[in-house]
Design a protein around this motif. Structure first.
Motif, mmCIF file in Angstrom:
data_model
loop_
_atom_site.group_PDB
_atom_site.id
_atom_site.type_symbol
_atom_site.label_atom_id
_atom_site.label_comp_id
_atom_site.label_asym_id
_atom_site.label_seq_id
_atom_site.Cartn_x
_atom_site.Cartn_y
_atom_site.Cartn_z
ATOM 1 N N ALA A 1 -1.966 -45.915 -19.130
ATOM 2 C CA ALA A 1 -1.787 -46.486 -17.796
ATOM 3 C C ALA A 1 -3.090 -47.101 -17.297
ATOM 4 N N LYS A 2 -4.185 -46.403 -17.548
ATOM 5 C CA LYS A 2 -5.473 -46.928 -17.085
ATOM 6 C C LYS A 2 -5.829 -48.230 -17.815
ATOM 7 N N ARG A 3 -5.456 -48.306 -19.091
ATOM 8 C CA ARG A 3 -5.705 -49.540 -19.837
ATOM 9 C C ARG A 3 -4.862 -50.683 -19.284
ATOM 10 N N LEU A 4 -3.600 -50.371 -18.962
ATOM 11 C CA LEU A 4 -2.693 -51.418 -18.491
ATOM 12 C C LEU A 4 -2.990 -51.825 -17.050
ATOM 13 N N CYS A 5 -3.338 -50.840 -16.205
ATOM 14 C CA CYS A 5 -3.614 -51.103 -14.781
ATOM 15 C C CYS A 5 -4.996 -50.563 -14.453
ATOM 16 N N PRO A 6 -6.038 -51.299 -14.784
ATOM 17 C CA PRO A 6 -7.394 -50.767 -14.581
ATOM 18 C C PRO A 6 -7.684 -50.434 -13.115
ATOM 19 N N ASP A 7 -6.954 -51.058 -12.212
ATOM 20 C CA ASP A 7 -7.222 -50.824 -10.793
ATOM 21 C C ASP A 7 -6.514 -49.592 -10.241
ATOM 22 N N ALA A 8 -5.587 -49.046 -10.992
ATOM 23 C CA ALA A 8 -4.847 -47.888 -10.494
ATOM 24 C C ALA A 8 -5.752 -46.663 -10.503
ATOM 25 N N GLN A 9 -5.483 -45.766 -9.566
ATOM 26 C CA GLN A 9 -6.137 -44.458 -9.627
ATOM 27 C C GLN A 9 -5.262 -43.549 -10.484
ATOM 28 N N VAL A 10 -5.846 -42.965 -11.512
ATOM 29 C CA VAL A 10 -5.064 -42.118 -12.420
ATOM 30 C C VAL A 10 -5.716 -40.740 -12.474
ATOM 31 N N ASP A 11 -4.945 -39.719 -12.129
ATOM 32 C CA ASP A 11 -5.485 -38.355 -12.114
ATOM 33 C C ASP A 11 -4.585 -37.396 -12.870
ATOM 34 N N ILE A 12 -5.227 -36.553 -13.661
ATOM 35 C CA ILE A 12 -4.498 -35.505 -14.385
ATOM 36 C C ILE A 12 -4.798 -34.152 -13.737
ATOM 37 N N TYR A 13 -3.759 -33.413 -13.407
ATOM 38 C CA TYR A 13 -3.919 -32.034 -12.929
ATOM 39 C C TYR A 13 -3.331 -31.099 -13.972
ATOM 40 N N THR A 14 -4.105 -30.122 -14.378
ATOM 41 C CA THR A 14 -3.596 -29.167 -15.365
ATOM 42 C C THR A 14 -4.160 -27.779 -15.114
ATOM 43 N N GLN A 15 -3.327 -26.770 -15.348
ATOM 44 C CA GLN A 15 -3.810 -25.397 -15.209
ATOM 45 C C GLN A 15 -4.639 -24.984 -16.421
ATOM 46 N N ASP A 16 -4.591 -25.800 -17.443
ATOM 47 C CA ASP A 16 -5.250 -25.516 -18.722
ATOM 48 C C ASP A 16 -6.767 -25.735 -18.571
ATOM 49 N N THR A 17 -7.534 -25.222 -19.539
ATOM 50 C CA THR A 17 -8.979 -25.455 -19.537
ATOM 51 C C THR A 17 -9.362 -26.665 -20.396
ATOM 52 N N HIS A 18 -8.375 -27.247 -21.063
ATOM 53 C CA HIS A 18 -8.626 -28.429 -21.877
ATOM 54 C C HIS A 18 -7.531 -29.458 -21.640
ATOM 55 N N VAL A 19 -7.853 -30.694 -21.904
ATOM 56 C CA VAL A 19 -6.824 -31.737 -21.945
ATOM 57 C C VAL A 19 -6.890 -32.420 -23.302
#
Lengths: 450, 450
Positions: free
Chosen positions: A19-37
């Motif tokens: 998504a970030k590659r396709l829409c560089p202007d978008a804000q993209v955030d990942i939320y995870t309970q994990d300690t790694h992505v």
């Protein structure tokens, strides 16, 4: 545009990056309970086994790399609630216990799958493991190297991969499977062959108990063994629970996101849920078999990656359809490859197909080549249309090649007759002049024509 | 019914065995100038190399076994003429030089292919070899073990397989290929990679000379070396001529059997030639590419077997069509697998297609698996329809699996877009979560959409 993604293993991190590659202007955030992505969960058993030393090898993209690319990564942040009408989510920081809200324009649910916790007494003491996260892998690996005996509860893919890991580390392991056979996801005659192989390869290190289940974990503080429903007591320095996985759908479902008949999140071919601007991808969604449209839950990293990509394409205004899956999968137990695509015969029959099937065992290479090994192939077709519905292959020979050759045939509704005319590469180190897959297809075509 | 078969390697012996099974009352006879029938000619290089000790391993069915099944086998009997109007053939017994005539109801021409004899002076002295028959293999193997140096004329499949055999036996070998690259049947950028691999793997034992050809064999009675067109002299204790093969069509053609534009025998999908009751199969016939109907001569054991079976079915009243081939092929040079299916880009262009292609190099397994290796894939599609036309794969990784996965897609006119949705098995020891074939298909689809 603000894209918020819940979960960051395969589906979530793929969505974010694309998504970030396709829409560089978008804000993209990942939320995870994990300690790694962004890690290869499928690689955890091989890390545990010791095929490589550094767990960082499993990590495809670090949080730093994501941040450098302008993608926000919030580790140890559990999303606790979705408010679709306000387009926001409730998040809890697991470190500080602080609760806060985040607005979204597009929400992607990529919460994945989690191990089923079987109904076993005393399950939460030390050295009882499940394997889902990188942490789980690290801890299991440490304990494995201190153990002499182990019990694995469940004989599916993960159980089998960890059995190899345990046995390779010379830990005497008992696998306990409730069904009649381990690998019961396959047809019985195939799972029997797998089980025979497992039982005979390292008999001093391996025991397989089927048709029985663990009722109680023994030990105080630390595990010392298990007790089964028949009263059998088995000593163990560690217990691995691998009694299946289930989609993580609680917050989605509470928010009104519709689930399919498999219990996973229902999406359309554009990865949209029933709620506007909420997408879902990865192990938490329900798939559709591309040969037939029949829904199935097939949580695999290969699917999750494609679904994540498709989600990003659609969010970013490049409409694309995800046409479905075939359930192609492979694993191994030491030298034995176990591979499948499409329906098993039992699944086909459960879904109302009148099936015809064949099973053959052939050499995978010219018999005079010193490394020729057997491969056993089962093919399943529909009696009326002769359309192939699926195949399973196991063997110390190259079983996986045959299944992948079949998989693209399934994509296009190929019949047994058509497959018998396939043109498969042949040279003595690679195949027989009539490949086992062709032999099986011919035999099936003959059976269908009777 | 009297079925007479000329030639008894793959196509001929398959026809005989299948016809006798289908029509037990028919008289089935094989006439061949060879000293053996029903052997794996493709296995000869591996016998020469020493992968196994006994050449009998190459023999699928002995003459005794054929005779026990009621099939006549006439070894060292050359068929010298066909009289279609009288439905008889003229046969010469090569042992006694006796000439006699044999009547037929159905005649099958399975005369195969033979090495092209290049225009080289002094070609017929001792220790100059071609490789076609079991005898050739036995003689070559004996001489190889006495040799320190060798020259291979021609850098195609057979040349390359024997280069491995020679080098594995520590014989210092020079390969001389007229074209710009060895394996010139592949697209240039792929053959270059093959050549680089060959030149760098055992540099002390291997030399490759391209764009040059052998003018003269040196030596009196026994070969001592070769001289090229540029005057280069290369020492050799043995010379192998592997400058291509050609279909054996002389007696067929003299009898009025029509040849196709490739110079091989033209047959319809029922394996019938233009003359009633004369069939042909195996390396002497012209094939048709199933994706497009374009004729091509693709002499391979895999095709010959299928054609032999189809010939028998049609002769015995079970009409069956042979739908064509894809040109799927594989070979290896030590650890390097070289595999292809469908058209190369140059063949496609020669045949008027407007092509788009991509080439990628990726790991064949998860990068953290210790045995992950590269595979380089080239895919070719038609610009207008996006239909895939072919693929080539080379690498020390599992290249062949990807080509076979592609091959069944070609059967059904799959587009690049459709292939990018294929469901390929994934587990870290077998693939990457997005298989190299999917990556290549996606890249190609993007390029086509531009």
């Amino acid at each position: 545009m603000k894209i918020v993604i819940i979960g960051g293993v395969a589906g979530g991190s793929k969505t974010a990056a694309k998504a970030k590659r396709l829409c560089p202007d978008a804000q993209v955030d990942i939320y995870t309970q994990d300690t790694h992505v962004s890690y290869s969960a499928c690689g955890l058993p091989y890390y545990v086994q010791g095929n490589f030393e550094d767990y960082h090898n499993l990590i495809i993209r670090t949080p730093e790399k994501f941040r450098k690319d302008g993608i926000g990564v919030y580790l140890r942040h559990r999303v606790t609630k979705i408010y679709p009408e306000n387009k926001k989510i409730e998040v809890r920081n697991l470190e500080t216990d602080a609760k806060f809200y985040v607005q979204y324009d597009k929400l992607v649910i990529a919460t994945g799958a989690k191990p089923v916790m079987p109904d076993i007494k005393n399950c939460h003491i030390k050295n009882v493991f499940t394997l889902r996260t990188v942490e789980d892998g690290i801890n299991l690996r440490v304990q494995l190297r201190k153990s002499k005996t182990a019990v694995i509860v469940g004989g599916g893919y993960i159980g089998l991969e960890l059995l190899e890991a345990f046995v390779a580390n010379k830990v005497r392991t008992t696998m306990i499977e409730r069904s009649r056979h381990i690998m019961s996801i396959l047809d019985d005659e195939i799972s029997e062959l797998v089980q025979n192989f497992v039982e005979t390869l390292y008999p001093d290190l391996t025991e397989v108990i089927t048709g029985e289940y663990v009722k109680e974990i023994l030990g105080e503080g630390y595990v010392t063994g298990v007790k089964t429903n028949t009263g059998k007591v088995i000593k163990a320095d560690l217990v691995l629970l691998a009694a299946g996985v289930e989609p993580v759908v609680d917050i989605a479902s509470e928010a009104g996101v519709k689930l399919g008949k498999t219990g996973a999140i229902k999406v359309n071919s554009r990865m949209e849920t029933n709620i506007k601007d909420i997408y879902a991808c990865g192990d938490c969604i329900e798939n559709i078999y591309s040969m037939t449209g029949i829904p199935a839950w097939i949580p695999l990293g290969s699917n999750a990656n494609k679904e994540g990509r498709c989600t990003a394409m659609n969010i970013c205004g490049h409409p694309e359809d995800f046409e479905g899956v075939l359930g192609s999968a492979v694993t191994k137990y030491f030298g034995l490859t176990i591979s499948r695509t499409g329906f098993t015969e039992k699944f086909a029959r459960q879904n109302g197909f009148d099936t015809v099937s064949v099973m053959i065992t052939k050499k995978d290479k010219a018999g005079y080549m010193p490394d020729a090994e057997n491969v056993t192939l089962k093919l399943v077709a529909d009696k009326r249309t002769h359309q192939l519905l699926g195949g399973q292959a196991i063997g110390c020979g190259d079983a996986d090649k045959r299944i992948n050759t079949l998989s693209t045939a399934l994509l296009k509704y190929v019949t047994a007759e058509e497959l018998s005319g396939a043109d498969i590469t042949y040279a003595p180190p690679f195949s027989t002049s009539i490949d086992p897959l062709i032999s099986a297809a011919r035999l099936l075509a003959e059976k269908l024509q009777k």
